[in-house]
Structure formats: structure tokens, C-alpha cells
Design a protein around this motif. Structure first.
Motif, PDB file in Angstrom:
ATOM      1  N   LEU A  59      -1.223  -7.791  19.547  1.00  0.00           N
ATOM      2  CA  LEU A  59      -0.884  -9.055  18.865  1.00  0.00           C
ATOM      3  C   LEU A  59       0.014  -9.800  19.617  1.00  0.00           C
ATOM      4  N   GLN A  60       0.786 -10.505  19.615  1.00  0.00           N
ATOM      5  CA  GLN A  60       1.360 -11.087  19.904  1.00  0.00           C
ATOM      6  C   GLN A  60       2.426 -12.110  18.574  1.00  0.00           C
ATOM      7  N   PRO A  61       3.165 -12.146  19.737  1.00  0.00           N
ATOM      8  CA  PRO A  61       4.504 -12.626  17.652  1.00  0.00           C
ATOM      9  C   PRO A  61       3.422 -13.778  17.081  1.00  0.00           C
ATOM     10  N   ASN A  67       4.727  -5.654  23.935  1.00  0.00           N
ATOM     11  CA  ASN A  67       6.508  -5.706  24.166  1.00  0.00           C
ATOM     12  C   ASN A  67       7.185  -4.790  23.200  1.00  0.00           C
ATOM     13  N   GLY A  68       6.065  -4.782  21.630  1.00  0.00           N
ATOM     14  CA  GLY A  68       6.609  -3.747  20.216  1.00  0.00           C
ATOM     15  C   GLY A  68       6.104  -2.714  19.804  1.00  0.00           C
ATOM     16  N   SER A  69       5.669  -1.901  18.100  1.00  0.00           N
ATOM     17  CA  SER A  69       5.515  -1.444  18.056  1.00  0.00           C
ATOM     18  C   SER A  69       4.113  -1.358  18.166  1.00  0.00           C
ATOM     19  N   LEU A  70       3.455  -0.541  17.958  1.00  0.00           N
ATOM     20  CA  LEU A  70       2.274   0.208  16.957  1.00  0.00           C
ATOM     21  C   LEU A  70       1.792   0.302  16.009  1.00  0.00           C
ATOM     22  N   GLY A  71       1.134   0.192  14.959  1.00  0.00           N
ATOM     23  CA  GLY A  71       0.908  -0.241  13.829  1.00  0.00           C
ATOM     24  C   GLY A  71      -1.269  -0.040  13.698  1.00  0.00           C
ATOM     25  N   LYS A  72      -1.123  -0.102  11.928  1.00  0.00           N
ATOM     26  CA  LYS A  72      -2.847  -0.125  11.394  1.00  0.00           C
ATOM     27  C   LYS A  72      -3.145  -1.627  10.996  1.00  0.00           C
ATOM     28  N   LEU A 112       3.366  -3.019  11.043  1.00  0.00           N
ATOM     29  CA  LEU A 112       3.231  -2.099  12.695  1.00  0.00           C
ATOM     30  C   LEU A 112       4.427  -1.410  12.181  1.00  0.00           C
ATOM     31  N   ASP A 113       4.112  -0.457  11.895  1.00  0.00           N
ATOM     32  CA  ASP A 113       4.755   1.086  10.857  1.00  0.00           C
ATOM     33  C   ASP A 113       5.003   2.529  12.259  1.00  0.00           C
ATOM     34  N   ALA A 114       4.191   2.235  13.455  1.00  0.00           N
ATOM     35  CA  ALA A 114       4.614   3.640  13.783  1.00  0.00           C
ATOM     36  C   ALA A 114       5.218   2.727  14.817  1.00  0.00           C
ATOM     37  N   LEU A 132      -4.177  -7.716  32.634  1.00  0.00           N
ATOM     38  CA  LEU A 132      -3.175  -6.438  31.917  1.00  0.00           C
ATOM     39  C   LEU A 132      -2.687  -6.551  30.835  1.00  0.00           C
ATOM     40  N   ILE A 133      -3.101  -7.513  29.661  1.00  0.00           N
ATOM     41  CA  ILE A 133      -3.142  -7.018  28.538  1.00  0.00           C
ATOM     42  C   ILE A 133      -4.527  -6.229  27.971  1.00  0.00           C
ATOM     43  N   GLU A 134      -5.777  -6.308  29.083  1.00  0.00           N
ATOM     44  CA  GLU A 134      -6.624  -5.496  28.966  1.00  0.00           C
ATOM     45  C   GLU A 134      -6.456  -4.374  29.225  1.00  0.00           C
ATOM     46  N   GLY A 135      -5.898  -4.098  30.452  1.00  0.00           N
ATOM     47  CA  GLY A 135      -5.437  -2.423  30.386  1.00  0.00           C
ATOM     48  C   GLY A 135      -4.874  -1.871  29.663  1.00  0.00           C
ATOM     49  N   LEU A 136      -3.735  -2.834  29.127  1.00  0.00           N
ATOM     50  CA  LEU A 136      -2.574  -2.703  28.205  1.00  0.00           C
ATOM     51  C   LEU A 136      -3.903  -2.250  26.308  1.00  0.00           C
ATOM     52  N   GLN A 137      -4.182  -2.953  26.423  1.00  0.00           N
ATOM     53  CA  GLN A 137      -5.554  -2.366  25.489  1.00  0.00           C
ATOM     54  C   GLN A 137      -6.521  -1.365  25.483  1.00  0.00           C
ATOM     55  N   GLN A 138      -6.565  -0.857  26.608  1.00  0.00           N
ATOM     56  CA  GLN A 138      -7.199   0.148  27.476  1.00  0.00           C
ATOM     57  C   GLN A 138      -6.467   1.595  26.844  1.00  0.00           C
ATOM     58  N   ALA A 139      -5.069   1.458  27.461  1.00  0.00           N
ATOM     59  CA  ALA A 139      -4.595   2.521  26.673  1.00  0.00           C
ATOM     60  C   ALA A 139      -3.674   2.548  25.614  1.00  0.00           C
ATOM     61  N   ARG A 140      -3.816   1.933  25.194  1.00  0.00           N
ATOM     62  CA  ARG A 140      -3.241   2.439  23.785  1.00  0.00           C
ATOM     63  C   ARG A 140      -1.304   1.999  23.999  1.00  0.00           C
ATOM     64  N   CYS A 141      -1.310   0.776  24.825  1.00  0.00           N
ATOM     65  CA  CYS A 141       0.554   0.933  25.183  1.00  0.00           C
ATOM     66  C   CYS A 141       0.760  -0.446  24.933  1.00  0.00           C
ATOM     67  N   THR A 142       1.756  -0.946  24.807  1.00  0.00           N
ATOM     68  CA  THR A 142       2.607  -2.283  24.620  1.00  0.00           C
ATOM     69  C   THR A 142       3.338  -3.101  25.167  1.00  0.00           C
ATOM     70  N   HIS A 143       3.336  -2.010  26.659  1.00  0.00           N
ATOM     71  CA  HIS A 143       4.540  -3.028  27.345  1.00  0.00           C
ATOM     72  C   HIS A 143       4.416  -3.673  28.948  1.00  0.00           C
ATOM     73  N   LEU A 144       3.927  -4.990  28.754  1.00  0.00           N
ATOM     74  CA  LEU A 144       3.649  -5.552  29.259  1.00  0.00           C
ATOM     75  C   LEU A 144       4.475  -5.703  30.290  1.00  0.00           C
ATOM     76  N   PRO A 145       3.618  -4.871  32.264  1.00  0.00           N
ATOM     77  CA  PRO A 145       4.388  -4.958  32.919  1.00  0.00           C
ATOM     78  C   PRO A 145       4.451  -6.782  33.327  1.00  0.00           C
ATOM     79  N   GLU A 146       5.773  -6.801  33.727  1.00  0.00           N
ATOM     80  CA  GLU A 146       7.270  -7.968  34.628  1.00  0.00           C
ATOM     81  C   GLU A 146       6.259  -8.310  36.154  1.00  0.00           C
ATOM     82  N   VAL A 147       5.894  -9.058  35.851  1.00  0.00           N
ATOM     83  CA  VAL A 147       5.299  -9.058  37.860  1.00  0.00           C
ATOM     84  C   VAL A 147       6.074  -9.929  38.971  1.00  0.00           C
ATOM     85  N   LEU A 148       6.668 -10.028  39.452  1.00  0.00           N
ATOM     86  CA  LEU A 148       7.691 -10.864  40.530  1.00  0.00           C
ATOM     87  C   LEU A 148       6.328 -11.158  41.940  1.00  0.00           C
ATOM     88  N   VAL A 149       6.200 -12.032  42.976  1.00  0.00           N
ATOM     89  CA  VAL A 149       5.792 -12.659  43.925  1.00  0.00           C
ATOM     90  C   VAL A 149       6.307 -12.186  44.753  1.00  0.00           C
TER      91      VAL A 149
END
Lengths: 246, 246
Positions: B6-8, B45-50, B67-69, B131-148
């Protein structure tokens, strides 16, 4: 293609090979090879060597071949993989061959859909081309042996020990706190390893018990849940690193 | 999707989230969730939860969110990657996010084709979804920062030290006999690592020299030549294993 892989049938007399398929096109169009150019070659399941281009035209390429280098080392890892979605398996073939796997067993499991086994990605004519693509990428000559087993229990009970009896057997399990290196540390440095990778939903408790009864030791690689192809590549890379430095 | 990210902006009052996009479809069609079902969620970029499903219909899904985890651990590796072919980069985005990378810098190099940078795979609207698809797969919330960065030299000379000054810098080089672990062993256990992965044809000697002058240490991972995507996944998996056990 970092090496042209040749098969025994490609050779005529005196080490001459005449190619007229995709390899010939690659030599002409991508490598832009002219007569005299020396290419890296390898013999399927055999040695590496050099091929000197004798002639190139629209229809064929003639190579004078010398298989005078050693065979690449035989991969030390075999893979027991719960059959992934065909789309994922299609992506995996070349990468497994490039990373180096001796034998690939694709097995059924509770969380594998039956129809996965009907896919054309399990036809030898299809996957051998992709495996060879992977070998040519990685400059390896050892074609993985592929077994497809649609019944989990008979495979584990009747075949597993005969095929992999003396090998160290490792099962990747996200909940395990053990590392692969903890198990490999104790093993003989020349030993082969059989790596088991489950379906995306995991092995069932019944399957896990049966695999452990047949000697599999559990290890983890962090808590991230990875797609089957990402997990296989990561696990094989990590195992190669562990095995190469014991 | 092993977690709904989820996003803010998704939140209304009192922890209520109303979804009407692909996430809603996934909850309805794949998870077949009915009111009362509890789903794993995470805040970008934040917590996990239910998230408890309050209602589901054709148009939207309402979730009562807690977001209690804890937040998942921040990935400790950043990636400096010579821009691969767009087809390969397209495949890599989700996998990089799933494996866990803090910052991804895509840089030009002598053996990178200029037109790679014109591809739509470098548009944020395109890659953020992957990137979000990958985060949702791995249960991670940290969106990588991309520089070109389309110019290698100014990036290395003017920006690299500012961005990654104190980090351990490792460069994967097939000819090196060193292991990644040889370098990491000496480092602080909380240190971040910047991993450099070159183009399929390798860095030029000029590029290699410049990177080493800026602190990169070379290490190898066997003699196999891997496709960029296979190499990235293998290297990141191996590094995660080394970092998690020092």
C-alpha cells in the motif's frame, strides 16, 4: 554465444565440420567471421578447442577443428525441482545449463498443477535447444540429463536412492536457520550435491517428511520469498561458491 | 503476490484502504478473499501488517489495515550495473526488488549500445510497477531508488564518492581469484556494499582502472560467462549469504 558447441555428427574426416544451421548464421551474421578466423568450439559432453574458419557462404560454414583443450569441469550439483509453471521453466532451461547442473529431475508435488506436465517445454526437442544455448553462453560442454517424474512418491521411494544414493542432499527451506555451508563443511570435497527446490507454495508437510527421511538436510537463504527461477539461480550460484571454496 | 503493498495515498481515515486497481483484482480473483479474510500488507518504504477485508465487489476492495509489524530489514547491497539490453533489463527489475537492492545505478560503458538508454524500460512509470511486483513477491517494502547515468566518466569522477563514499565496493570480474568473502571478512558487520556488474562484453581496461581507483575491489565467481540477468541474481544471492553470516 561464447562458444560453438559441436556434436559428433557434425564432424567429417580430419576434424572438418560443416555447419548449416543457426550456428552457421551466428558465425556469419553476429561474429562476422571470415576465412582464417579462429573460433572457440566445444564438443558436446567433451573437450574444448578451436575451430578455424575455412569458408563461409550463405548456406554453410566450414571449420577446421582441433579439440585440444581440456573438458570443462563436470558440474557438481544436481537439481530436484518441483515442476514450475511452464512459462517459468521455459526461462530456466538455458540458465540452468549456463550455471552448470549435472542432472535435472522435474517432479510432481502437491502444490504443482497437473497440467504443467502437458506443456511443450518438457519435450526434449524443445529443451535441448535451450540447454545448448546455455552451454554456449557459459562455455561449458556438459549437457544436463533431464528426467521428468509425474509421481512424487514412487520417485522418492523407488528411484531417488539409486540415482543419488551417496550424494549430499540439501533442501532449500525458508524457515530453516541452517546454512548450506554448515552441511557442506562436513562433506568430502569431491562429493556431489543434490539440491531440492520446492514449488512456489512450498512442499507439503508429507513431502517434506518423506524427503528428510531420504536424507535431505534443510537449509535457509533468508526470509524473502522468491520466484522459482530467481530462487534456483540464487541457490545454484551460492552452492557453487560454497563448493568451490571447501 | 505474497503481500499487498500500500502507498500513503491508499489510506483514508482510521486505517481504511479502498483499492480499485490490479491489487483489488488480485484479491478478488486470485486470493478469492471474502469479508473477514486477513491479508498480509505492507506500507511502501514502511512497516508490514495485516489488512482485514471489509467488503469486496467488482469495482473495489475495502481493507481495515493495521501496520503493526516491523519494517523488513533495509537491503544492504546497492548495485552499479552497466545498462543491459532492454529485454534483459525488463526481466531484471522485479527480480532485483525481490532479492533486495537499496539503490540501482544504471550506467553507460564502452560495451553498452547507446540506444539501450532510449528504451521505455527506463521510464519510472514502467519500472516502478515491476519493482513493486518484486516487493510484493518477496514481502519487502523498500522500493529501490533508481538512477540512470548516460555518461560513465562524470558519474564515477563526480558522483560515485558522494553517493557511496564509505561503502565496501566490490566488482565482479571473471578473471579474479579473490572471493567476495575475502573482502567482506574485513569489513564492519553493518557496512553497506556496492556491487558493480559490467556489460556482457566486460568493462574496458580504462573503465576497470577508473573503478579500481575509486575503491572497487575485484572478486570472481567461477569461470562461467553468464547472461547479465543470471549473473546479477547469482551475485546478489551470494552476497546476501555472505553478509548475513558475518
Amino acid at each position: 554465444m561464447n562458444m560453438i558447441l559441436l556434436q559428433p555428427d557434425d564432424f567429417g574426416e580430419g576434424g572438418l565440420a560443416v555447419l548449416s544451421d543457426g550456428r552457421a548464421r551466428h558465425i556469419r551474421k553476429v561474429l562476422k567471421a571470415e576465412p582464417g578466423k579462429v573460433l572457440r568450439i566445444g564438443l558436446l559432453n567433451g573437450s574444448l578447442g578451436k575451430g578455424t574458419v575455412l569458408s563461409v557462404d550463405k548456406y554453410q560454414v566450414c571449420l577446421q577443428c582441433a579439440l585440444d583443450a581440456e573438458s570443462p569441469p563436470m558440474p557438481r550439483v544436481d537439481l530436484l525441482l518441483a515442476m514450475p509453471r511452464p512459462k517459468v521453466m521455459k526461462r530456466l532451461w538455458a540458465q540452468l545449463a549456463a550455471l552448470g547442473v549435472g542432472r535435472i529431475v522435474l517432479v510432481n508435488a502437491g502444490k504443482v498443477e497437473r497440467y504443467y506436465f502437458d506443456s511443450h517445454v518438457l519435450e526434449p526437442g524443445f529443451y535441448n535447444n535451450l540447454l545448448i544455448e546455455g552451454l554456449q553462453q557459459a562455455r561449458c560442454t556438459h549437457l544436463p540429463e533431464v528426467l521428468v517424474r509425474q509421481r512424487f512418491k514412487p520417485f522418492v521411494e523407488d528411484e531417488l536412492d539409486g540415482l543419488f544414493g551417496n550424494q549430499l542432499k540439501l533442501l532449500a527451506d525458508p524457515s530453516s536457520e541452517k546454512r548450506a555451508a554448515d552441511h557442506v563443511q562436513l562433506a568430502d570435497p569431491s562429493e556431489r550435491v543434490l539440491l531440492a527446490v520446492g514449488p512456489e507454495g512450498g512442499w507439503t508437510p508429507y513431502e517434506l517428511d518423506m524427503l528428510q527421511e531420504h536424507g535431505f538436510k534443510l537449509f535457509g537463504m533468508g526470509k524473502r520469498i522468491l520466484r522459482t527461477d530467481t530462487a534456483c539461480i540464487g541457490l545454484l550460484s551460492m552452492l557453487a561458491e560454497v563448493l568451490n571454496h571447501r
